[in-house]
Design an enzyme around this catalytic site. Structure first.
Site, PDB file in Angstrom:
ATOM      1  N   LEU A   1       0.827  -1.210   0.000  1.00  0.00           N
ATOM      2  CA  LEU A   1       0.000   0.000   0.000  1.00  0.00           C
ATOM      3  C   LEU A   1       0.862   1.262   0.000  1.00  0.00           C
ATOM      4  O   LEU A   1       0.960   1.978   0.988  1.00  0.00           O
ATOM      5  CB  LEU A   1      -0.943  -0.009   1.207  1.00  0.00           C
ATOM      6  CG  LEU A   1      -1.892   1.154   1.428  1.00  0.00           C
ATOM      7  CD1 LEU A   1      -2.731   1.456   0.204  1.00  0.00           C
ATOM      8  CD2 LEU A   1      -2.785   0.877   2.626  1.00  0.00           C
ATOM      9  N   PRO A   2       1.531   1.562  -1.137  1.00  0.00           N
ATOM     10  CA  PRO A   2       2.258   2.834  -1.214  1.00  0.00           C
ATOM     11  C   PRO A   2       1.267   3.996  -1.127  1.00  0.00           C
ATOM     12  O   PRO A   2       0.126   3.882  -1.602  1.00  0.00           O
ATOM     13  CB  PRO A   2       2.947   2.774  -2.575  1.00  0.00           C
ATOM     14  CG  PRO A   2       2.270   1.702  -3.339  1.00  0.00           C
ATOM     15  CD  PRO A   2       1.618   0.785  -2.367  1.00  0.00           C
ATOM     16  N   HIS A   3       1.709   5.092  -0.520  1.00  0.00           N
ATOM     17  CA  HIS A   3       0.796   6.223  -0.347  1.00  0.00           C
ATOM     18  C   HIS A   3       1.577   7.511  -0.136  1.00  0.00           C
ATOM     19  O   HIS A   3       2.758   7.486   0.184  1.00  0.00           O
ATOM     20  CB  HIS A   3      -0.149   5.992   0.831  1.00  0.00           C
ATOM     21  CG  HIS A   3       0.558   5.681   2.110  1.00  0.00           C
ATOM     22  ND1 HIS A   3       1.016   4.421   2.410  1.00  0.00           N
ATOM     23  CD2 HIS A   3       0.905   6.452   3.155  1.00  0.00           C
ATOM     24  CE1 HIS A   3       1.590   4.422   3.596  1.00  0.00           C
ATOM     25  NE2 HIS A   3       1.552   5.657   4.077  1.00  0.00           N
ATOM     26  N   GLY A   4       0.882   8.621  -0.355  1.00  0.00           N
ATOM     27  CA  GLY A   4       1.509   9.911  -0.151  1.00  0.00           C
ATOM     28  C   GLY A   4       0.510  11.045  -0.263  1.00  0.00           C
ATOM     29  O   GLY A   4      -0.625  10.851  -0.700  1.00  0.00           O
TER      30      GLY A   4
END
Length: 148
Positions: free
Chosen positions: A64-67
């Site tokens: 779950l990459p996020h930014g």
């Protein structure tokens, strides 16, 4: 929060070609940038900065990459299935084959955290993840995600 609040069927990408986590994140960032009018390099760099803090590989074959991004007006989720399992430096050491990404406006902390929690629950549901692995049509993937 429902999946329909943060994503549409157009936010699902099946068969993302890549040989590494870095290559995958670049391709996924490109698709996200196209859908959001963000800059591909900015999305990629933000995801890599987060990965450098610690892998977003959840375990169980999921990540779950996020930014957070300046200029974005709402929280959006994206889902991708790479063509091959990826070494994502996951906490359990297993390769990743299901990836959500979350992009949020810079100052939208509450919705960002709510969306992260929603996506985390999906990725921790082994039964649901196994169903996702066996579906390759975005319309069917979206329907399954939207009913959980």
């Amino acid at each position: 929060m429902n999946i329909s609040d943060i994503m549409t069927e157009r936010n699902i990408f099946v068969g993302v070609r890549s040989n590494s986590k870095r290559e995958f994140l670049m391709e996924f960032a490109s698709q996200i940038a196209e859908a959001t009018d963000l800059d591909t390099r900015t999305v990629f760099d933000t995801f890599m900065e987060r990965e450098n803090l610690g892998s977003t590989g959840f375990g169980g074959g999921t990540a779950l990459p996020h930014g957070r991004f300046e200029g974005l007006n709402k929280v959006q989720a994206f889902f991708a299935k790479p063509t091959a399992n990826l070494d994502f430096d996951a906490v359990d050491g297993k390769p990743v084959d299901l990836v959500f990404a979350l992009v949020s406006p810079e100052g939208n902390g509450a919705d960002h955290l709510t969306a992260l929690a929603k996506l985390s629950r999906i990725l921790k549901d082994e039964t649901l993840c196994n169903k996702l692995r066996h579906i390759n049509r975005p319309v069917e993937l979206y329907a399954l995600l939207n009913n959980n």
